[in-house]
Design a protein around this motif. Structure first.
Motif, PDB file in Angstrom:
ATOM      1  N   ILE A 108      19.474   4.798 -22.355  1.00 54.41           N
ATOM      2  CA  ILE A 108      20.288   3.768 -21.695  1.00 54.41           C
ATOM      3  C   ILE A 108      19.458   2.513 -21.438  1.00 54.41           C
ATOM      4  CG2 ILE A 108      21.528   3.189 -19.567  1.00 54.41           C
ATOM      5  CD1 ILE A 108      22.296   6.207 -19.431  1.00 54.41           C
ATOM      6  N   GLN A 109      18.216   2.687 -20.962  1.00 52.34           N
ATOM      7  CA  GLN A 109      17.388   1.533 -20.608  1.00 52.34           C
ATOM      8  C   GLN A 109      17.071   0.668 -21.824  1.00 52.34           C
ATOM      9  OE1 GLN A 109      13.683   0.868 -17.710  1.00 52.34           O
ATOM     10  NE2 GLN A 109      13.145   2.142 -19.454  1.00 52.34           N
ATOM     11  N   ALA A 112      20.367  -0.828 -23.177  1.00 54.01           N
ATOM     12  CA  ALA A 112      20.846  -1.875 -22.268  1.00 54.01           C
ATOM     13  C   ALA A 112      19.987  -3.135 -22.403  1.00 54.01           C
ATOM     14  CB  ALA A 112      20.826  -1.378 -20.827  1.00 54.01           C
ATOM     15  N   TYR A 116      21.430  -6.713 -23.135  1.00 52.98           N
ATOM     16  CA  TYR A 116      21.238  -7.813 -22.175  1.00 52.98           C
ATOM     17  C   TYR A 116      20.506  -8.982 -22.834  1.00 52.98           C
ATOM     18  CZ  TYR A 116      22.810  -4.962 -18.208  1.00 52.98           C
ATOM     19  OH  TYR A 116      23.564  -4.206 -17.332  1.00 52.98           O
ATOM     20  N   LEU A 142      17.666  -5.787 -15.278  1.00 59.00           N
ATOM     21  CA  LEU A 142      19.037  -5.285 -15.410  1.00 59.00           C
ATOM     22  C   LEU A 142      19.080  -3.980 -16.200  1.00 59.00           C
ATOM     23  CD1 LEU A 142      20.946  -8.619 -16.157  1.00 59.00           C
ATOM     24  CD2 LEU A 142      21.181  -7.191 -14.105  1.00 59.00           C
ATOM     25  N   ALA A 143      18.250  -3.879 -17.232  1.00 59.26           N
ATOM     26  CA  ALA A 143      18.210  -2.656 -18.043  1.00 59.26           C
ATOM     27  C   ALA A 143      17.727  -1.478 -17.216  1.00 59.26           C
ATOM     28  CB  ALA A 143      17.293  -2.866 -19.248  1.00 59.26           C
ATOM     29  N   THR A 145      17.753  -1.161 -13.914  1.00 60.87           N
ATOM     30  CA  THR A 145      18.738  -0.874 -12.860  1.00 60.87           C
ATOM     31  C   THR A 145      19.918  -0.082 -13.415  1.00 60.87           C
ATOM     32  OG1 THR A 145      18.119  -2.921 -11.724  1.00 60.87           O
ATOM     33  CG2 THR A 145      20.225  -1.916 -11.106  1.00 60.87           C
ATOM     34  N   THR A 146      20.409  -0.479 -14.569  1.00 67.17           N
ATOM     35  CA  THR A 146      21.537   0.228 -15.206  1.00 67.17           C
ATOM     36  C   THR A 146      21.184   1.688 -15.468  1.00 67.17           C
ATOM     37  OG1 THR A 146      22.266  -1.821 -16.272  1.00 67.17           O
ATOM     38  CG2 THR A 146      23.093   0.238 -17.196  1.00 67.17           C
ATOM     39  N   MET A 149      20.721   3.781 -12.100  1.00 66.83           N
ATOM     40  CA  MET A 149      21.996   4.063 -11.423  1.00 66.83           C
ATOM     41  C   MET A 149      22.736   5.234 -12.082  1.00 66.83           C
ATOM     42  SD  MET A 149      23.394   0.209 -10.623  1.00 66.83           S
ATOM     43  CE  MET A 149      24.955   0.787  -9.985  1.00 66.83           C
ATOM     44  N   LEU A 150      22.661   5.308 -13.407  1.00 64.86           N
ATOM     45  CA  LEU A 150      23.427   6.322 -14.129  1.00 64.86           C
ATOM     46  C   LEU A 150      22.745   7.688 -14.189  1.00 64.86           C
ATOM     47  CD1 LEU A 150      24.701   4.141 -17.131  1.00 64.86           C
ATOM     48  CD2 LEU A 150      26.010   4.903 -15.144  1.00 64.86           C
TER      49      LEU A 150
END
Length: 326
Positions: A108-109, A112, A116, A142-143, A145-146, A149-150
């Motif tokens: 995801i990181q 993302a 981004y 942002l990457a 954090t995304t 969170m998940l």
């Protein structure tokens, strides 16, 4: 002759029934393929990097959540005692939980971050080129954090497995079930706030440093693709800077995550920090294990960035070969 005309008309008709893909469809396909490549490359990069440093990571967590004084000598003794008592593979205890967390987290990181970068590049007018410093930092933050969170509950489970004996939790599902039953579902998100506060500077500075070093390298050498060892060195610098900046919050996060099994009742970030400083001091408490992170972190982050880039390049080459052979 009539038959020839009919055949050509039939061929034309068939050609009209099967139109070529539009440019928007082609662009959508390329974008989907890019996302899939980023996910696969990120997952592989995270798995390779974390497995490589798992024994050091486990040792660091054990010191972070205890009041014992950290030193390289004590860390070595802990690793050696663990090896003698439980065997060589016990040094990787909790790594299965790490993989369950790190594979989706890294996938995801990295994915993302690529998205981004694309979005911010379009917004600031730098599409297809290196971003300016501020958007570059923002894309990394942002990457991270995304991804955090998940995947946070998986990080909580991994920390519990790293600091407890095998008899307490038999597997990942047992950790989830026991925490939910005995401490409540909210416990799975204990330490979430310091995690996010730590991820913002860590991921932001890590991606920012790596992308900046690659940009400077291209400008100085004229080579757009650094060698593997250069990528490893750039990633190591990124890990060193990112982890040093966010380390106190990492200690606080680990204390809050493992409070249920260490006998403490850490409630808030500031309260946890005050208690750590009062009992152990600033350097020996909030920065406990940082020297090990200076060994482990750059290795892990360097391997991660290098593996991601090389896997991306390999996947693109394989796809080009696939199209050429058609």
């Amino acid at each position: 002759m009539g038959n020839g005309v009919q055949e050509r008309q039939g061929a034309l008709t068939r050609g009209e029934v099967l139109p070529l893909p539009s440019s928007s469809q082609s662009e959508g396909f390329k974008q989907s393929r890019s996302v899939l490549n980023s996910l696969l490359s990120g997952a592989f990069a995270g798995a390779v990097a974390k497995t490589a440093v798992a024994p050091l990571d486990r040792t660091k967590i054990i010191f972070q959540v205890s009041s014992n004084r950290f030193s390289a000598k004590e860390a070595y003794r802990l690793i050696y005692r663990t090896y003698l008592k439980d065997g060589f593979f016990s040094l990787w205890r909790g790594n299965s939980a790490t993989m369950v967390r790190v594979i989706p987290y890294a996938a995801i990181q990295f994915c993302a971050h690529e998205q981004y970068k694309r979005l911010l590049g379009g917004y600031y007018g730098f599409q297809g080129r290196a971003l300016p410093p501020v958007p570059r930092l923002l894309a990394g933050s942002l990457a991270g954090t995304t991804a955090a969170m998940l995947t946070y509950p998986l990080d909580m489970v991994r920390a519990r497995m790293a600091v407890t004996p095998k008899e307490m939790y038999s597997n990942i599902m047992h950790v989830f079930a026991r925490i939910s039953r005995e401490e409540g579902l909210k416990t799975l998100y204990r330490g979430f706030t310091p995690t996010i506060l730590g991820v913002v500077p860590y991921a932001g500075l890590s991606f920012f440093t790596y992308e900046t070093l690659k940009k400077l390298h291209a400008e100085r050498t004229g080579r757009m693709q650094p060698y593997s060892y250069e990528r490893l060195a750039f990633g190591a610098c990124a890990g060193l800077i990112g982890q040093s900046a966010s380390y106190p919050l990492d200690v606080v996060r680990r204390r809050m995550q493992t409070a249920g099994v260490t006998g403490h009742t850490y409630g808030t970030i500031t309260g946890t920090m005050r208690e750590i400083v009062a009992e152990e001091g600033v350097i020996r408490g909030l920065y406990k294990g940082l020297s090990m992170n200076w060994v482990k972190g750059p290795i892990a982050v360097g391997i991660s960035f290098m593996t991601f880039d090389l896997t991306q390049i390999l996947l693109r080459k394989m796809q080009k070969l696939g199209y050429t052979s058609r």
